[in-house]
Design an enzyme around this catalytic site. Sequence first.
Site, PDB file in Angstrom:
ATOM      1  N   ASP A 169       0.828  -1.209   0.000  1.00 23.66           N
ATOM      2  CA  ASP A 169       0.000   0.000   0.000  1.00 23.66           C
ATOM      3  C   ASP A 169       0.865   1.264   0.000  1.00 23.66           C
ATOM      4  OD1 ASP A 169      -2.302   1.856   0.934  1.00 23.66           O
ATOM      5  OD2 ASP A 169      -3.267  -0.111   0.888  1.00 23.66           O
ATOM      6  N   ASP A 205      -1.046   1.602  18.290  1.00 22.24           N
ATOM      7  CA  ASP A 205      -1.862   0.405  18.117  1.00 22.24           C
ATOM      8  C   ASP A 205      -1.394  -0.463  16.957  1.00 22.24           C
ATOM      9  OD1 ASP A 205      -3.762  -0.389  19.953  1.00 22.24           O
ATOM     10  OD2 ASP A 205      -5.212   1.138  19.371  1.00 22.24           O
ATOM     11  N   HIS A 264      -3.650   6.018   3.913  1.00 25.44           N
ATOM     12  CA  HIS A 264      -4.422   4.867   3.458  1.00 25.44           C
ATOM     13  C   HIS A 264      -3.856   3.552   3.986  1.00 25.44           C
ATOM     14  CE1 HIS A 264      -5.810   1.834   0.451  1.00 25.44           C
ATOM     15  NE2 HIS A 264      -6.910   2.554   0.458  1.00 25.44           N
ATOM     16  N   ASN A 305     -14.316   0.603  -6.483  1.00 25.83           N
ATOM     17  CA  ASN A 305     -15.339   1.548  -6.009  1.00 25.83           C
ATOM     18  C   ASN A 305     -16.114   2.186  -7.156  1.00 25.83           C
ATOM     19  OD1 ASN A 305     -14.375   1.071  -3.398  1.00 25.83           O
ATOM     20  ND2 ASN A 305     -12.951   2.782  -3.499  1.00 25.83           N
ATOM     21  N   ALA A 340      -8.067  -7.835  -8.145  1.00 25.55           N
ATOM     22  CA  ALA A 340      -9.167  -8.610  -7.554  1.00 25.55           C
ATOM     23  C   ALA A 340      -9.802  -9.563  -8.562  1.00 25.55           C
ATOM     24  CB  ALA A 340     -10.223  -7.661  -6.993  1.00 25.55           C
ATOM     25  N   TYR A 359      -8.369 -11.406 -10.715  1.00 15.33           N
ATOM     26  CA  TYR A 359      -7.583 -12.606 -10.965  1.00 15.33           C
ATOM     27  C   TYR A 359      -8.043 -13.722 -10.036  1.00 15.33           C
ATOM     28  CZ  TYR A 359      -4.542  -9.141 -13.197  1.00 15.33           C
ATOM     29  OH  TYR A 359      -4.046  -8.130 -13.970  1.00 15.33           O
ATOM     30  N   SER A 388     -11.287  -0.752  -0.091  1.00 15.82           N
ATOM     31  CA  SER A 388      -9.973  -0.807   0.563  1.00 15.82           C
ATOM     32  C   SER A 388     -10.103  -1.228   2.012  1.00 15.82           C
ATOM     33  CB  SER A 388      -9.301   0.576   0.525  1.00 15.82           C
ATOM     34  OG  SER A 388      -8.651   0.796  -0.686  1.00 15.82           O
TER      35      SER A 388
END
Length: 418
Positions: A144, A152, A173, A265, A278, A280, A330
């Site tokens: 990413d 955290d 992101h 999206n 995605a 594939y 995402s």
Amino acid sequence: MKQLEKLLKKTAVSRPSKTTSRQIVVFKTQQDYRQCLKMLNVNGIKPVKSVDSHRLICCHFHRSTDMKKIKQHPSVAYIQRDSKVKAHAIKPAVTKRGGARKRKVTKKNSLVDAAKIPWNVSRVKSPRLWNRTMGQGVKVAIIDTGIAKHPDLCIAGGVNTITGGSFQDDNGHGTHVAGIAAATGRQKIYGNAPKVKLFAVKVLDQNGNGFVSDIVEGIDWCLKRGIKVMNMSFGLTGSGNNKALQDAIKRAAKQGAVISASAGNEGTTFSPLIDAPARYPETIAVAATDRLNRVADFSSRGNGISVAAPGVNILSTLPGDEYGKMSGTSMSAPHVTGGAALLRSLFPRMSPAEIKRRFEASALRIQGGRQAVGAGLLQVAPAAVASGYRVPSKAQRLKKAKSVSRPVLLIPSGQSKG
């Protein structure tokens, strides 16, 4: 090779300009690949990057170049444009300042604070497995914009394939995606697999954009380090395909990597194909749902979606020790990534294809249809149960809480906060 040397010497350049384009050249043999690298070096041409395992060289070429002549050379397997990709978030983060408030640690650190479990993590039933595993020992890569330091998040390492510099997140992101997959709960929230070994693979820039060649190098970096669970919350811009990306995904899957990828999206603009990677078959394609288990308006429709997961107003980690909400497929994909890490912890030899099948078979059936939500809403614990895991009873969990010092979840296994 002399003919190719002559062509490259005339057309390839070391620096980009308005008159150049970025191209990927893949060679048929390792020998041809190494000879070409040597030839470029002798002629003072510096490639953007080279990836040995894929025999891939990325260079800038003058736009006037007749690429067919290079493509037809007997040493070249294929040549194609280095396609651009974009992160799959559609809304800016809504920051919640001062959220990293320290909480009182329970006796012997034996309890998981149920108040720190976000509704979306509870909704996919990851916490039901935490009595047995929180993903310990499993390596997870967030491919990413990088991951920022955060109270955290526990980052085990990383790489920047764009510049070779820091893998710190300069966008937000990647940090948000990482929290959904693996927030530790030390401060405010838990992710789906709080104790995985988390790696930041920075392939997208400060605007959430990147190139396929950087992603291919990132995947290669992961495989060399035994990282076999990967999250890809981005997609190719446009409807085209990229063989280099597809080949890298295939290679990773053959080596046992589970790859979760966001569907896109584009909303109700129907297309037979969701975004790559995605689309594939080697990946687990994830659509987005809201708090009412309805498919999100923005979530792409099309063939190839495996499952859906929460992706609307999801609270997670952000740079600057902050927390905030974001939306997009995402945000859905890392639920699958965290869930896959939990299954890998329980069943280390389970193949990527089998994990995908388990998630699809155990998904909660919701409205929307296959082209909107795939098999339905992700349900991690039921997928583990279907694979042979037995969820302990409350009495067993109470007994274990008294005898061990590691975190044990004491809320009822059927409880849902969402």
